[in-house]
Design a protein around this motif. Structure first.
Motif, PDB file in Angstrom:
ATOM      1  N   VAL A  97      35.166  -0.930  66.819  1.00 63.44           N
ATOM      2  CA  VAL A  97      36.182  -0.459  67.753  1.00 63.44           C
ATOM      3  C   VAL A  97      36.122   1.059  67.838  1.00 63.44           C
ATOM      4  O   VAL A  97      36.030   1.741  66.812  1.00 63.44           O
ATOM      5  CB  VAL A  97      37.577  -0.937  67.289  1.00 63.44           C
ATOM      6  N   ALA A 138      42.176  -2.329  66.418  1.00 66.07           N
ATOM      7  CA  ALA A 138      41.346  -2.641  65.250  1.00 66.07           C
ATOM      8  C   ALA A 138      42.199  -3.308  64.166  1.00 66.07           C
ATOM      9  O   ALA A 138      41.782  -4.297  63.557  1.00 66.07           O
ATOM     10  CB  ALA A 138      40.688  -1.376  64.697  1.00 66.07           C
ATOM     11  N   THR A 167      36.185  -5.928  61.219  1.00 71.13           N
ATOM     12  CA  THR A 167      36.288  -4.917  62.277  1.00 71.13           C
ATOM     13  C   THR A 167      36.061  -3.524  61.717  1.00 71.13           C
ATOM     14  O   THR A 167      36.854  -3.023  60.923  1.00 71.13           O
ATOM     15  CB  THR A 167      37.669  -4.990  62.960  1.00 71.13           C
ATOM     16  N   TYR A 205      36.073   0.402  62.036  1.00 71.18           N
ATOM     17  CA  TYR A 205      36.815   1.415  62.798  1.00 71.18           C
ATOM     18  C   TYR A 205      36.836   2.690  61.966  1.00 71.18           C
ATOM     19  O   TYR A 205      37.132   2.652  60.776  1.00 71.18           O
ATOM     20  CB  TYR A 205      38.248   0.969  63.086  1.00 71.18           C
TER      21      TYR A 205
END
Length: 175
Positions: free
Chosen positions: A11, A19, A29, A31
């Motif tokens: 992200v 995120a 995820t 980030y």
């Protein structure tokens, strides 16, 4: 399309809140507020991650590089953003406590016995709740507290928006 649990995301810097939501839903995820676009493309390629971005240029570069990418036009509308990601990638819009991840660092959450968190949570929390999870990476402690109503309401809205989008794009909605 990959199975819903095969999705892993990266992200961009403008979507930190999104995120966190993807992590709560149980998706790995990546980030980092300091990451640059070229690094996002590189990591997405190396780790087979879906790029989620607010940046039209990054979205175009990701697609030209053969990557899956989701462009988010309104980052302030979390339910709409989650619905769009679900429509394009097949993610589930429900929390699975077996898969949910630390919203802060993306670490795995492990369910622990109540006695293991006695000195790590406020006394009132300890007395009110029985189920606790600890992040394997940053050691933050989580429980299903009063904020849970907000999480459930946001996800309910996301599921409603998903159904609306599915009608527009003529996608079959699963039960």
């Amino acid at each position: 399309m990959l199975k819903e649990d095969d999705n892993r995301f990266i992200v961009d810097t403008m979507l930190g809140s999104l995120a966190r939501w993807l992590r709560i839903l149980g998706y790995d995820t990546t980030y980092d507020r300091k990451i640059e676009d070229w690094q996002i493309i590189k990591i997405a390629k190396e780790e087979e991650r879906v790029v989620v971005t607010r940046d039209r240029g990054l979205h175009s570069r990701a697609l030209r590089s053969g990557l899956r990418s989701v462009y988010i036009d309104d980052p302030g509308d979390i339910p709409k953003s989650l619905a769009l990601i679900a429509l394009l990638t097949g993610i589930r819009l429900r929390v699975d406590f077996e898969k949910t991840r630390c919203p802060l660092c993306n670490g795995d959450l492990m369910k622990v016995s109540k006695d293991k968190v006695k000195d790590k949570v406020p006394a009132r929390v300890y007395s009110l709740y029985n189920d606790f999870w600890v992040c394997s990476r940053c050691a933050n402690v989580y429980w299903v507290g009063s904020h849970w109503r907000t999480i459930e309401e946001t996800l309910k809205q996301a599921r409603e928006k998903y159904r609306e989008l599915a009608k527009v794009f003529k996608v079959r909605v699963s039960a």
